[in-house]
Design an enzyme around this catalytic site. Structure first.
Site, PDB file in Angstrom:
ATOM      1  N   VAL A 133      22.585  15.763  33.596  1.00 31.96           N
ATOM      2  CA  VAL A 133      21.574  15.174  34.475  1.00 31.96           C
ATOM      3  C   VAL A 133      21.736  14.797  35.883  1.00 31.96           C
ATOM      4  O   VAL A 133      21.068  15.194  36.666  1.00 31.96           O
ATOM      5  CB  VAL A 133      21.018  13.669  33.833  1.00 31.96           C
ATOM      6  CG1 VAL A 133      20.186  12.923  34.677  1.00 31.96           C
ATOM      7  CG2 VAL A 133      20.587  13.792  32.302  1.00 31.96           C
ATOM      8  N   ALA A 136      21.285  18.125  37.809  1.00 37.51           N
ATOM      9  CA  ALA A 136      20.089  18.552  37.911  1.00 37.51           C
ATOM     10  C   ALA A 136      19.481  17.491  39.112  1.00 37.51           C
ATOM     11  O   ALA A 136      18.555  17.914  39.903  1.00 37.51           O
ATOM     12  CB  ALA A 136      19.387  18.523  36.879  1.00 37.51           C
ATOM     13  N   GLU A 137      19.730  16.122  38.966  1.00 35.35           N
ATOM     14  CA  GLU A 137      19.452  15.369  39.816  1.00 35.35           C
ATOM     15  C   GLU A 137      19.847  15.327  41.332  1.00 35.35           C
ATOM     16  O   GLU A 137      19.289  15.206  42.297  1.00 35.35           O
ATOM     17  CB  GLU A 137      19.462  13.947  39.132  1.00 35.35           C
ATOM     18  CG  GLU A 137      18.698  13.602  38.057  1.00 35.35           C
ATOM     19  CD  GLU A 137      17.283  13.292  38.287  1.00 35.35           C
ATOM     20  OE1 GLU A 137      16.819  13.117  39.307  1.00 35.35           O
ATOM     21  OE2 GLU A 137      16.594  13.240  37.142  1.00 35.35           O
ATOM     22  N   SER A 138      21.045  15.561  41.531  1.00 37.30           N
ATOM     23  CA  SER A 138      21.488  15.398  42.992  1.00 37.30           C
ATOM     24  C   SER A 138      22.642  16.326  43.279  1.00 37.30           C
ATOM     25  O   SER A 138      23.187  16.365  44.522  1.00 37.30           O
ATOM     26  CB  SER A 138      22.020  14.033  42.949  1.00 37.30           C
ATOM     27  OG  SER A 138      23.407  13.911  42.312  1.00 37.30           O
ATOM     28  N   TYR A 223      12.266  20.633  34.602  1.00 35.47           N
ATOM     29  CA  TYR A 223      13.529  19.732  34.836  1.00 35.47           C
ATOM     30  C   TYR A 223      14.031  19.535  33.480  1.00 35.47           C
ATOM     31  O   TYR A 223      15.447  19.892  33.428  1.00 35.47           O
ATOM     32  CB  TYR A 223      13.133  18.500  35.452  1.00 35.47           C
ATOM     33  CG  TYR A 223      14.135  17.250  35.143  1.00 35.47           C
ATOM     34  CD1 TYR A 223      15.128  17.073  36.279  1.00 35.47           C
ATOM     35  CD2 TYR A 223      14.130  16.493  34.004  1.00 35.47           C
ATOM     36  CE1 TYR A 223      15.922  16.079  35.937  1.00 35.47           C
ATOM     37  CE2 TYR A 223      15.152  15.375  33.901  1.00 35.47           C
ATOM     38  CZ  TYR A 223      15.953  15.157  34.897  1.00 35.47           C
ATOM     39  OH  TYR A 223      16.975  14.113  34.743  1.00 35.47           O
TER      40      TYR A 223
END
Length: 234
Positions: A133, A136-138, A223
């Site tokens: 996560v 993928a997020e940052s 996502y």
């Protein structure tokens, strides 16, 4: 006695041109004509060559002639072509390896490892899922800020951070702990369904409940796939 007066008529003057000058003039004129004719021929050759190449390309696309045959017709050396093919294959292999590496979450900075371990143990969430996560997020960037205002490694929205009691969402430890808590709540809500938990993390659980599954949002669908790819690569 009568006198007849004959008017005087001046004979036209003839300019004498040396024979050598005449020869030079004729030679220059012939050279000019030859040059123009040669240019016309060259232009015609180029036009015909271009038409021939276009025709070969069209045949290649239709499958009537191979690309290798076209290369040979145009004078390319088979050895060079083979070498280029080998380089191309090598580049493709390297690209595949890079892609496989980028699909894993092994890029987690060493200084964050302990934070992920603590968050996973505290909220009973798979550590690798948390890292997937975060990637993928940052991309594990503690200073990341999205156009929507999401903050930090786990990209917490200001309202989410506030509800979690996080005063500084750019603090790596607090951000990871907050993201782990949200993800744990989503997993509980959807009976351990990771896809739905991830969809809720991205689009909000309200949308997951509204559509009875992953919402039909391209961003959310991509996502979920991305995070799962990272997660499964472990």
């Amino acid at each position: 006695m009568s006198v007849t007066i004959i008017p005087y008529i001046e004979e036209p003057k003839t300019v004498s041109v040396p024979s050598s000058a005449k020869a030079d003039h004729l030679s220059a004129s012939a050279d000019k004509n030859h040059t123009e004719f040669r240019e016309i021929l060259e232009a015609e050759k180029r036009a015909r060559a271009a038409m021939a190449v276009d025709a070969m390309i069209a045949e290649s696309r239709s499958g009537s002639i191979s690309g290798e045959s076209i290369q040979q017709m145009l004078g390319f050396r088979p050895q060079a072509a083979a070498g280029a093919a080998a380089v191309s294959s090598s580049a493709k292999a390297d690209s595949a390896n890079d892609s496989a590496a980028s699909n894993s979450v092994s890029g987690c900075p060493e200084e964050l490892e302990e934070d992920f371990r603590e968050a996973a143990a505290t909220y009973h969430v798979d550590e690798n899922l948390l890292k997937a996560v975060a990637k993928a997020e940052s991309g594990f960037n503690p200073s990341a800020t999205s156009s929507a205002g999401a903050m930090g490694i786990m990209q917490l929205m200001p309202s989410t951070a506030k509800s979690l009691g996080i005063s500084n969402a750019y603090n790596a430890h607090d951000n990871i702990m907050g993201g782990a808590k949200v993800l744990a709540q989503n997993l509980t809500r959807y009976d351990g369904d990771i896809s739905l938990a991830l969809a809720g993390y991205n689009a909000g659980c309200g949308n997951v409940d509204k559509y009875g599954g992953i919402p039909p949002f391209k961003e959310t669908q991509n996502y979920v796939k991305k995070v799962l790819n990272y997660y499964k690569a472990q």
